[in-house]
Scaffold this active site. Structure first.
Site, PDB file in Angstrom:
ATOM      1  CE1 TYR A  25      51.164  32.690  45.865  1.00 39.38           C
ATOM      2  CE2 TYR A  25      52.093  31.000  47.301  1.00 39.38           C
ATOM      3  CZ  TYR A  25      51.982  32.333  46.917  1.00 39.38           C
ATOM      4  OH  TYR A  25      52.713  33.291  47.584  1.00 39.38           O
ATOM      5  CB  SER A  58      55.994  31.685  47.868  1.00 34.45           C
ATOM      6  OG  SER A  58      55.507  30.874  48.927  1.00 34.45           O
ATOM      7  CB  VAL A  64      51.792  42.937  36.661  1.00 30.97           C
ATOM      8  CG1 VAL A  64      52.199  44.157  37.469  1.00 30.97           C
ATOM      9  CG2 VAL A  64      51.274  41.823  37.544  1.00 30.97           C
ATOM     10  CB  SER A 120      48.632  49.541  46.855  1.00 29.17           C
ATOM     11  OG  SER A 120      48.243  48.228  46.472  1.00 29.17           O
ATOM     12  NE  ARG A 121      45.571  45.193  48.715  1.00 28.08           N
ATOM     13  CZ  ARG A 121      45.438  43.867  48.764  1.00 28.08           C
ATOM     14  NH1 ARG A 121      45.421  43.239  49.921  1.00 28.08           N
ATOM     15  NH2 ARG A 121      45.336  43.163  47.648  1.00 28.08           N
TER      16      ARG A 121
HETATM   17  P1  NAP Z   1      48.698  41.186  49.504  1.00 29.98           P
HETATM   18  O1  NAP Z   1      48.688  41.825  50.839  1.00 29.98           O
HETATM   19  O2  NAP Z   1      47.527  40.399  49.050  1.00 29.98           O
HETATM   20  O3  NAP Z   1      49.036  42.323  48.416  1.00 29.98           O
HETATM   21  C1  NAP Z   1      49.105  41.985  47.067  1.00 29.98           C
HETATM   22  C2  NAP Z   1      49.538  43.188  46.259  1.00 29.98           C
HETATM   23  O4  NAP Z   1      49.642  42.760  44.882  1.00 29.98           O
HETATM   24  C3  NAP Z   1      48.527  44.328  46.303  1.00 29.98           C
HETATM   25  O5  NAP Z   1      49.205  45.549  46.270  1.00 29.98           O
HETATM   26  C4  NAP Z   1      47.741  44.121  45.005  1.00 29.98           C
HETATM   27  O6  NAP Z   1      47.196  45.319  44.477  1.00 29.98           O
HETATM   28  C5  NAP Z   1      48.836  43.612  44.080  1.00 29.98           C
HETATM   29  N1  NAP Z   1      48.317  42.879  42.931  1.00 29.98           N
HETATM   30  C6  NAP Z   1      47.575  41.743  42.916  1.00 29.98           C
HETATM   31  N2  NAP Z   1      47.282  41.394  41.647  1.00 29.98           N
HETATM   32  C7  NAP Z   1      47.857  42.325  40.849  1.00 29.98           C
HETATM   33  C8  NAP Z   1      47.913  42.515  39.451  1.00 29.98           C
HETATM   34  N3  NAP Z   1      47.312  41.685  38.587  1.00 29.98           N
HETATM   35  N4  NAP Z   1      48.592  43.587  38.963  1.00 29.98           N
HETATM   36  C9  NAP Z   1      49.199  44.456  39.812  1.00 29.98           C
HETATM   37  N5  NAP Z   1      49.174  44.332  41.148  1.00 29.98           N
HETATM   38  C10 NAP Z   1      48.504  43.281  41.669  1.00 29.98           C
HETATM   39  O7  NAP Z   1      49.930  40.186  49.353  1.00 29.98           O
HETATM   40  P2  NAP Z   1      51.333  40.090  50.150  1.00 29.98           P
HETATM   41  O8  NAP Z   1      51.171  39.105  51.224  1.00 29.98           O
HETATM   42  O9  NAP Z   1      51.845  41.451  50.447  1.00 29.98           O
HETATM   43  O10 NAP Z   1      52.211  39.389  49.013  1.00 29.98           O
HETATM   44  C11 NAP Z   1      53.159  40.075  48.202  1.00 29.98           C
HETATM   45  C12 NAP Z   1      53.980  39.045  47.460  1.00 29.98           C
HETATM   46  O11 NAP Z   1      54.625  38.185  48.389  1.00 29.98           O
HETATM   47  C13 NAP Z   1      53.148  38.140  46.553  1.00 29.98           C
HETATM   48  O12 NAP Z   1      53.848  37.887  45.370  1.00 29.98           O
HETATM   49  C14 NAP Z   1      53.005  36.869  47.378  1.00 29.98           C
HETATM   50  O13 NAP Z   1      52.782  35.747  46.583  1.00 29.98           O
HETATM   51  C15 NAP Z   1      54.339  36.840  48.083  1.00 29.98           C
HETATM   52  N6  NAP Z   1      54.350  36.044  49.301  1.00 29.98           N
HETATM   53  C16 NAP Z   1      53.537  36.353  50.357  1.00 29.98           C
HETATM   54  C17 NAP Z   1      53.573  35.564  51.491  1.00 29.98           C
HETATM   55  C18 NAP Z   1      52.718  35.830  52.694  1.00 29.98           C
HETATM   56  O14 NAP Z   1      52.686  34.972  53.598  1.00 29.98           O
HETATM   57  N7  NAP Z   1      52.009  36.957  52.775  1.00 29.98           N
HETATM   58  C19 NAP Z   1      54.439  34.466  51.548  1.00 29.98           C
HETATM   59  C20 NAP Z   1      55.246  34.178  50.455  1.00 29.98           C
HETATM   60  C21 NAP Z   1      55.197  34.977  49.349  1.00 29.98           C
HETATM   61  P3  NAP Z   1      45.621  45.673  44.718  1.00 29.98           P
HETATM   62  O15 NAP Z   1      45.483  45.891  46.185  1.00 29.98           O
HETATM   63  O16 NAP Z   1      45.347  46.900  43.925  1.00 29.98           O
HETATM   64  O17 NAP Z   1      44.853  44.484  44.236  1.00 29.98           O
END
Ligand code: NAP
Length: 250
Positions: free
Chosen positions: A158, A145, A66, A11-12
């Site tokens: 994390y 990550s 999830v 979603s985001r």
């Molecule tokens: P984000 O903007 O915070 O989005 C997180 C997404 O995960 C949202 O769609 C959220 O849904 C969903 N989510 C959270 N908890 C959930 C659950 N229990 N069940 C189902 N959906 C859930 O995060 P992002 O930055 O896009 O990160 C996406 C992935 O990339 C994550 O696994 C994160 O650890 C990884 N990552 C991110 C970065 C970074 O710098 N951003 C770096 C390395 C890895 P809702 O909105 O409905 O809560």
């Protein structure tokens, strides 16, 4: 028959861009979310604008935490009911992060981190695999990550959860190779999303300076790597951890 992709946390942020790419490529797309329904509906409405009116209903939003096996099971049943088959490509992207001194991490913090970031991957893979094994085809892409590779200060839980996803990916890839199912992992560096919105400008600037390519990553950088690993071009690639980090971790 049109292929179906499930993007958890679609979603985001990174997941939304991945969902956009698959929708544009003509897949059935299931956009999973947990708590932000309005955001998920906005994303689905956006995705349904790609490819003209005939594509309406090729995208659906499904609420499921999830970390909860029953909710994940219901999500897969809804995907079957909506698109008439199983999940051909599973993107385990949903994740949470938290910054805390190690000594302040509670057992609940630890458990929640692992329930979402690790067990979530476990639950979704278990539900997706019967269809993939039956078809002798499928792709699983887990979003870990770079902190799972090198560890981040004040993010022990994390980092440990993301390291677990890397081990999970390597082991499952070996087990599923004979079923022609590729299991790979992407380890993003610092990507501009809500997850990093708490970081102040100074911190972001110092992270940028620590990155050889001298910029913060964006969601398109990660989605492009996902689309490659999901493509036929990557059919002989499995068990790999692809860094999308601007050279920060080599
Ligand atoms: P984000 O903007 O915070 O989005 C997180 C997404 O995960 C949202 O769609 C959220 O849904 C969903 N989510 C959270 N908890 C959930 C659950 N229990 N069940 C189902 N959906 C859930 O995060 P992002 O930055 O896009 O990160 C996406 C992935 O990339 C994550 O696994 C994160 O650890 C990884 N990552 C991110 C970065 C970074 O710098 N951003 C770096 C390395 C890895 P809702 O909105 O409905 O809560």
């Amino acid at each position: 028959m049109q292929k179906t992709v499930l993007v958890t946390g679609g979603s985001r942020g990174i997941g939304k861009e991945i969902a956009v790419r698959f929708a544009k490529a003509g897949y059935n797309v299931a956009v999973n979310y947990c708590s932000h329904e309005a955001e998920a509906v906005r994303t689905v409405n956006l995705l349904n604008t790609f490819g003209g009116a005939f594509r309406i209903d090729n995208v659906t939003a499904i609420r499921a935490d999830v970390s909860d096996p029953d909710q994940v099971q219901s999500m897969f049943e809804r995907i079957h009911g909506t698109f008439g088959g199983g999940v051909d490509i599973l993107i385990n992207n949903a994740g949470i992060a938290q910054q805390k001194l190690f000594s302040d991490i509670s057992e609940q913090d630890w458990d929640r981190m692992f329930d979402v970031n690790v067990k979530g991957v476990f639950h979704c893979c278990q539900c997706a695999l019967p269809h993939m094994i039956h078809r002798k085809a499928g792709k699983i892409i887990n979003i870990s990550s770079m902190w799972g590779q090198v560890g981040a200060s004040c993010e022990v839980h994390y980092s440990a959860s993301k390291a677990a996803v890397i081990g999970f990916t390597k082991a499952l890839a070996k087990e599923l190779g004979p079923s022609n199912i590729q299991v790979n992992c992407i380890a993003p560096g610092v990507i501009s999303t809500d997850m990093n919105s708490h970081l102040d400008e100074e911190t972001m600037e110092s992270l940028r300076q620590d990155t050889p390519l001298e910029r913060i990553g964006n969601v398109k950088d990660v989605a492009s790597a996902v689309m490659f690993l999901a493509s036929k071009e990557a059919d002989f690639i499995t068990g790999q951890i692809l860094g999308v980090n601007g050279g920060m971790i080599i």
